[in-house]
Design an enzyme around this catalytic site. Sequence first.
Site, PDB file in Angstrom:
ATOM      1  N   ASP A   1       0.829  -1.208   0.000  1.00  0.00           N
ATOM      2  CA  ASP A   1       0.000   0.000   0.000  1.00  0.00           C
ATOM      3  C   ASP A   1       0.866   1.263   0.000  1.00  0.00           C
ATOM      4  OD1 ASP A   1      -2.390   1.338  -0.071  1.00  0.00           O
ATOM      5  OD2 ASP A   1      -2.738   1.236   2.089  1.00  0.00           O
TER       6      ASP A   1
ATOM      7  N   TRP B   1       2.846   8.052  -1.986  1.00  0.00           N
ATOM      8  CA  TRP B   1       4.296   8.196  -2.201  1.00  0.00           C
ATOM      9  C   TRP B   1       4.553   9.121  -3.395  1.00  0.00           C
ATOM     10  CZ3 TRP B   1       7.716   7.211  -6.175  1.00  0.00           C
ATOM     11  CH2 TRP B   1       9.079   7.130  -5.840  1.00  0.00           C
TER      12      TRP B   1
ATOM     13  N   HIS C   1       2.932   3.724  -8.826  1.00  0.00           N
ATOM     14  CA  HIS C   1       2.708   2.303  -9.137  1.00  0.00           C
ATOM     15  C   HIS C   1       3.911   1.709  -9.868  1.00  0.00           C
ATOM     16  CE1 HIS C   1      -1.237   2.483  -7.527  1.00  0.00           C
ATOM     17  NE2 HIS C   1      -1.758   3.224  -8.488  1.00  0.00           N
TER      18      HIS C   1
ATOM     19  N   LEU D   1      11.704 -19.324  -4.737  1.00  0.00           N
ATOM     20  CA  LEU D   1      10.550 -18.601  -4.199  1.00  0.00           C
ATOM     21  C   LEU D   1       9.329 -18.696  -5.113  1.00  0.00           C
ATOM     22  CD1 LEU D   1       9.578 -16.286  -2.096  1.00  0.00           C
ATOM     23  CD2 LEU D   1      10.062 -14.738  -4.004  1.00  0.00           C
TER      24      LEU D   1
ATOM     25  N   GLU E   1       1.162 -13.540  12.045  1.00  0.00           N
ATOM     26  CA  GLU E   1       1.643 -12.343  12.732  1.00  0.00           C
ATOM     27  C   GLU E   1       1.429 -11.161  11.787  1.00  0.00           C
ATOM     28  OE1 GLU E   1       2.648 -12.456  15.859  1.00  0.00           O
ATOM     29  OE2 GLU E   1       2.453 -14.646  15.906  1.00  0.00           O
TER      30      GLU E   1
HETATM   31  C1  IPE Z   1      -5.410  -2.777  -0.708  1.00  0.00           C
HETATM   32  O1  IPE Z   1      -5.060  -1.434  -0.772  1.00  0.00           O
HETATM   33  C2  IPE Z   1      -5.316  -3.409  -2.055  1.00  0.00           C
HETATM   34  C3  IPE Z   1      -3.972  -3.562  -2.614  1.00  0.00           C
HETATM   35  C4  IPE Z   1      -2.859  -3.245  -2.004  1.00  0.00           C
HETATM   36  C5  IPE Z   1      -3.942  -4.131  -3.923  1.00  0.00           C
HETATM   37  P1  IPE Z   1      -6.167  -0.302  -0.958  1.00  0.00           P
HETATM   38  O2  IPE Z   1      -5.421   0.972  -1.006  1.00  0.00           O
HETATM   39  O3  IPE Z   1      -7.040  -0.626  -2.101  1.00  0.00           O
HETATM   40  O4  IPE Z   1      -6.994  -0.461   0.380  1.00  0.00           O
HETATM   41  P2  IPE Z   1      -7.980   0.570   1.102  1.00  0.00           P
HETATM   42  O5  IPE Z   1      -8.960   1.046   0.069  1.00  0.00           O
HETATM   43  O6  IPE Z   1      -7.135   1.700   1.609  1.00  0.00           O
HETATM   44  O7  IPE Z   1      -8.593  -0.203   2.216  1.00  0.00           O
HETATM   45  C1  IPE Z   2      -1.285   0.300  -3.474  1.00  0.00           C
HETATM   46  O1  IPE Z   2      -1.088   1.666  -3.469  1.00  0.00           O
HETATM   47  C2  IPE Z   2      -1.436  -0.274  -4.853  1.00  0.00           C
HETATM   48  C3  IPE Z   2      -2.796  -0.681  -5.211  1.00  0.00           C
HETATM   49  C4  IPE Z   2      -3.849  -0.652  -4.437  1.00  0.00           C
HETATM   50  C5  IPE Z   2      -2.979  -1.143  -6.565  1.00  0.00           C
HETATM   51  P1  IPE Z   2      -2.322   2.667  -3.507  1.00  0.00           P
HETATM   52  O2  IPE Z   2      -2.655   2.952  -4.917  1.00  0.00           O
HETATM   53  O3  IPE Z   2      -3.443   2.146  -2.693  1.00  0.00           O
HETATM   54  O4  IPE Z   2      -1.695   3.951  -2.838  1.00  0.00           O
HETATM   55  P2  IPE Z   2      -2.395   4.896  -1.790  1.00  0.00           P
HETATM   56  O5  IPE Z   2      -2.874   4.034  -0.676  1.00  0.00           O
HETATM   57  O6  IPE Z   2      -3.498   5.583  -2.496  1.00  0.00           O
HETATM   58  O7  IPE Z   2      -1.302   5.815  -1.359  1.00  0.00           O
HETATM   59 MG    MG Z   3      -4.039   2.361  -0.777  1.00  0.00          MG
END
Ligand code: IPE
Ligand code: IPE
Ligand code: MG
Length: 225
Positions: A11, A16, A28, A122, A192
């Site tokens: 996430d 970032w 991304h 892996l 965990e």
């Molecule tokens: C969870 O992150 C999904 C992935 C990392 C692919 P999100 O950014 O979608 O989750 P929420 O919406 O903050 O719960």
């Molecule tokens: C995680 O980063 C990647 C996916 C959910 C695909 P986010 O896109 O959720 O990034 P934030 O949480 O908005 O910063």
């Molecule tokens: Mg997110």
Amino acid sequence: MNPRHIAIIMDGNGRWAKARNKDRTFGHLEGSKNVRRIALAANKMNIEALTLYAFSTENWARPKAEVSYLMKLPKIFLDEYLQELMENNVKIETIGHMEGLPKATIAVFDYAKKQTENNTGLILNFALNYGSKNEIVEAVNLALADGVTNITTTDIESRLMTHHLPAIDLCIRTSGEQRLSNFLLWQLAYSELYFTEAAWPDFDQSELEKAVAWYQGRQRRFGGL
Ligand code: IPE
Ligand code: IPE
Ligand code: MG
């Protein structure tokens, strides 16, 4: 002991990028580069499986342009790194409803899976178009279709998409959020849980080592004493 199976909710890519005045898609892309780093590091640490939450069933709710970039990212990633992953004996797998993804995205994963199917290092397992509640309901329906009348936990577990993988010892979520967002609800029953403020693009090998060291300091009781 090292965890056998680590799951990561990757996430914080968007935040970032925003902090750097860049487009979310840049985050991304950087995040996908980090997948390479962390996969190679986990492989060196002899971790058996690494399950990465890459796209949830809820992520379709994002703006079209972002979804479309996320669907193109696997090709960018695999064009760049598949050979190196192959040389490092990494095996690529996926969980989630692949058939719901664009054809081109399915094709690059099919190719990567086929190429790496005999690798013994892996298992790099991408969760794509994955949602845990739905996975559990489907497992129950599969059991019913198999004629099981008194469904047990084993009946469900053996029909989850992760049925062939070791239990998840450690789940990491980056970027400060402390929730599961419909990720592996069943499988994480005794895992965990490690939360870090680091955004996914910044979660480097030393952060992984820190998480594993933290894991090694836990006393896992599984309900016992
Ligand atoms: C969870 O992150 C999904 C992935 C990392 C692919 P999100 O950014 O979608 O989750 P929420 O919406 O903050 O719960
Ligand atoms: C995680 O980063 C990647 C996916 C959910 C695909 P986010 O896109 O959720 O990034 P934030 O949480 O908005 O910063
Ligand atoms: Mg997110």
